[in-house]
Design a protein around this motif. Structure first.
Motif, short mmCIF file in Angstrom:
data_model
loop_
_atom_site.label_atom_id
_atom_site.label_comp_id
_atom_site.label_asym_id
_atom_site.label_seq_id
_atom_site.Cartn_x
_atom_site.Cartn_y
_atom_site.Cartn_z
N VAL A 197 -5.77 -15.99 0.61
CA VAL A 197 -5.11 -14.82 0.02
C VAL A 197 -6.12 -13.91 -0.65
N LEU A 198 -7.07 -14.47 -1.39
CA LEU A 198 -8.06 -13.65 -2.09
C LEU A 198 -8.86 -12.78 -1.13
N VAL A 199 -9.22 -13.35 0.01
CA VAL A 199 -10.06 -12.61 0.96
C VAL A 199 -9.23 -11.64 1.80
N ARG A 200 -7.99 -11.99 2.10
CA ARG A 200 -7.20 -11.22 3.06
C ARG A 200 -6.30 -10.16 2.46
N LEU A 201 -6.08 -10.15 1.16
CA LEU A 201 -5.14 -9.17 0.61
C LEU A 201 -5.75 -7.76 0.54
N THR A 202 -7.08 -7.63 0.72
CA THR A 202 -7.73 -6.33 0.63
C THR A 202 -7.23 -5.38 1.71
N ALA A 203 -7.01 -5.86 2.92
CA ALA A 203 -6.57 -4.99 4.01
C ALA A 203 -5.22 -4.36 3.69
N ALA A 204 -4.26 -5.17 3.26
CA ALA A 204 -2.94 -4.63 2.90
C ALA A 204 -3.06 -3.68 1.71
N TYR A 205 -3.93 -4.01 0.78
CA TYR A 205 -4.12 -3.16 -0.40
C TYR A 205 -4.64 -1.78 0.00
N LEU A 206 -5.67 -1.72 0.84
CA LEU A 206 -6.27 -0.44 1.22
C LEU A 206 -5.32 0.42 2.04
N PHE A 207 -4.59 -0.20 2.95
CA PHE A 207 -3.64 0.55 3.77
C PHE A 207 -2.53 1.14 2.91
N SER A 208 -1.94 0.33 2.04
CA SER A 208 -0.84 0.82 1.21
C SER A 208 -1.34 1.83 0.18
N ARG A 209 -2.53 1.61 -0.37
CA ARG A 209 -3.10 2.58 -1.30
C ARG A 209 -3.31 3.93 -0.64
N SER A 210 -3.87 3.92 0.57
CA SER A 210 -4.10 5.15 1.31
C SER A 210 -2.79 5.87 1.63
N ALA A 211 -1.79 5.10 2.07
CA ALA A 211 -0.51 5.71 2.45
C ALA A 211 0.19 6.33 1.25
N ILE A 212 0.19 5.63 0.12
CA ILE A 212 0.86 6.15 -1.08
C ILE A 212 0.11 7.35 -1.64
N ALA A 213 -1.21 7.28 -1.68
CA ALA A 213 -2.00 8.40 -2.20
C ALA A 213 -1.79 9.66 -1.36
N GLY A 214 -1.64 9.48 -0.05
CA GLY A 214 -1.43 10.63 0.82
C GLY A 214 -0.07 11.26 0.68
N LEU A 215 0.88 10.55 0.08
CA LEU A 215 2.24 11.07 -0.07
C LEU A 215 2.48 11.73 -1.42
N MET A 216 1.55 11.59 -2.34
CA MET A 216 1.80 12.07 -3.70
C MET A 216 1.98 13.59 -3.78
N GLY A 217 1.41 14.34 -2.85
CA GLY A 217 1.56 15.79 -2.87
C GLY A 217 2.68 16.31 -1.99
N GLU A 218 3.44 15.41 -1.37
CA GLU A 218 4.51 15.83 -0.47
C GLU A 218 5.67 16.47 -1.24
N PRO A 219 6.40 17.39 -0.58
CA PRO A 219 7.49 18.09 -1.28
C PRO A 219 8.56 17.15 -1.83
N PHE A 220 8.90 16.09 -1.09
CA PHE A 220 9.99 15.23 -1.57
C PHE A 220 9.57 14.45 -2.82
N ILE A 221 8.28 14.20 -2.98
CA ILE A 221 7.80 13.55 -4.20
C ILE A 221 7.87 14.52 -5.37
N ARG A 222 7.45 15.78 -5.14
CA ARG A 222 7.53 16.78 -6.20
C ARG A 222 8.97 17.04 -6.60
N THR A 223 9.86 17.02 -5.62
CA THR A 223 11.28 17.22 -5.92
C THR A 223 11.82 16.09 -6.77
N ALA A 224 11.45 14.85 -6.42
CA ALA A 224 11.91 13.70 -7.19
C ALA A 224 11.40 13.77 -8.63
N ARG A 225 10.16 14.22 -8.82
CA ARG A 225 9.63 14.35 -10.17
C ARG A 225 10.35 15.45 -10.93
#
Length: 335
Positions: A197-225
């Motif tokens: 788990v220690l060695v393998r969780l990095t891949a899921a972390y980087l993918f989800s981090r990238s996906a979430i960071a890329g969505l923070m400026g989307e209109p539906f996120i700004r609308t929700a805020r």
């Protein structure tokens, strides 16, 4: 059309796997009889006895004849006869497969869930001190090979502190039953599972981090805020739901690495699974057993990849029309 192309791709991959699965064990240096019985035993054998063993193991046939026999046997769901264990490869693998599946499923589930949750939290706070600290820790752990992480944990918690068992999946001759048996299995499982788990969780972390960071400026996120939605609702109800597709792709890709890591970790901890069995098969040049283990691992990886592809098409039919390279580029993760 896309379905046909996918089927052809998997058929080509399976054919290549079958050929390599047959060739690679036979390219290993050494003789199976010498590896199994040793030099002293072979010296005491008569030439007739050695010839009988060679004939029994079909080692007197050419590689072409052995390959044809191998394919014909597979068409009847027959993985062959183990040289070392003197029984069918299917029964040998069936005896250890549950332990490997237990380790693979738990390592995949924990690394994917924990990595995704940490990635969501980190991506939502991209650029902050918490994000930088967490990213550094993840990159640090990802630099360790599975076997090295296993050895470090083994030395610390198994040897120095003596908190957990050093090897195996059960305490030999313990006679445990019921809840005590469950606790014993968990205790033997903690160290190899933690290393994976220690060695393998990095891949899921980087993918989800990238996906979430890329969505923070989307209109539906700004609308929700703007509507005053709580941060936790924005992270998980809106952003995580929109990022589920790349996170699912990341999970499918990481499964391949989990399977490969398990084969090494089981050897480090003498865990009675396919990894330990593969190590013994290499030492004894047990060609049928090697072929059976490698084929099973390859088919399992192909099956998970197929499920991932079908899941992506179901979640977003537009992905079926995209080339594979374009899809992979969309899921590249920026640091």
């Amino acid at each position: 059309m896309q379905t046909t192309k996918t089927a052809v791709d998997y058929a080509i991959a399976l054919t290549a796997i079958l050929v390599l699965n047959f060739l690679l064990p036979r390219l290993l240096p050494g003789d199976p009889l010498q590896a199994i019985y040793g030099d002293e035993a072979l010296m005491t054998m008569t030439p007739a006895m050695q010839a009988e063993l060679v004939h029994r193991f079909a080692l007197d046939q050419t590689w072409q004849e052995q390959f044809v026999a191998y394919i014909l046997a597979l068409s009847h769901a027959d993985l062959g006869y183990s040289y070392f264990y003197h029984t069918s490869v299917t029964s040998v693998i069936a005896g250890v497969l549950p332990w490997t599946l237990l380790l693979v499923v738990l390592a995949f589930a924990f690394s994917t869930l924990l990595g995704s949750l940490l990635g969501i939290e980190s991506g939502y706070r991209r650029g902050s001190k918490q994000d930088g600290c967490l990213l550094g820790i993840m990159m640090f752990f990802s630099g360790f090979p599975d076997f090295f992480a296993g050895i470090v944990l083994l030395l610390i918690f198994g040897v120095s502190l003596a908190w957990l068992p050093l090897s195996g999946a059960l305490t030999p001759y313990s006679g445990f039953t019921g809840f005590r048996l469950f606790v014993d299995i968990v205790q033997h499982l903690v160290l190899p599972l933690t290393a994976l788990v220690l060695v393998r969780l990095t891949a899921a972390y980087l993918f989800s981090r990238s996906a979430i960071a890329g969505l923070m400026g989307e209109p539906f996120i700004r609308t929700a805020r703007a509507k005053g939605c709580p941060d936790i609702a924005i992270r998980y109800r809106h952003a995580a739901r929109a990022a589920f597709l790349p996170m699912a792709v990341a999970a499918g890709l990481s499964f391949i690495h989990v399977v490969g890591g398990v084969l090494f970790i089981e050897t480090v901890f003498s865990y009675p699974g396919l990894g330990s069995l593969l190590y013994k098969a290499v030492l004894t040049r047990d060609y049928p057993l090697l072929q059976g283990i490698l084929l099973l691992a390859a088919i399992l990886v192909l099956f998970v990849n197929l499920v991932t592809d079908l899941l992506c098409v179901r979640l977003d039919p537009r992905t079926a029309a995209k080339p594979a390279k374009a899809r992979s580029d969309n899921h590249a993760y920026p640091v």
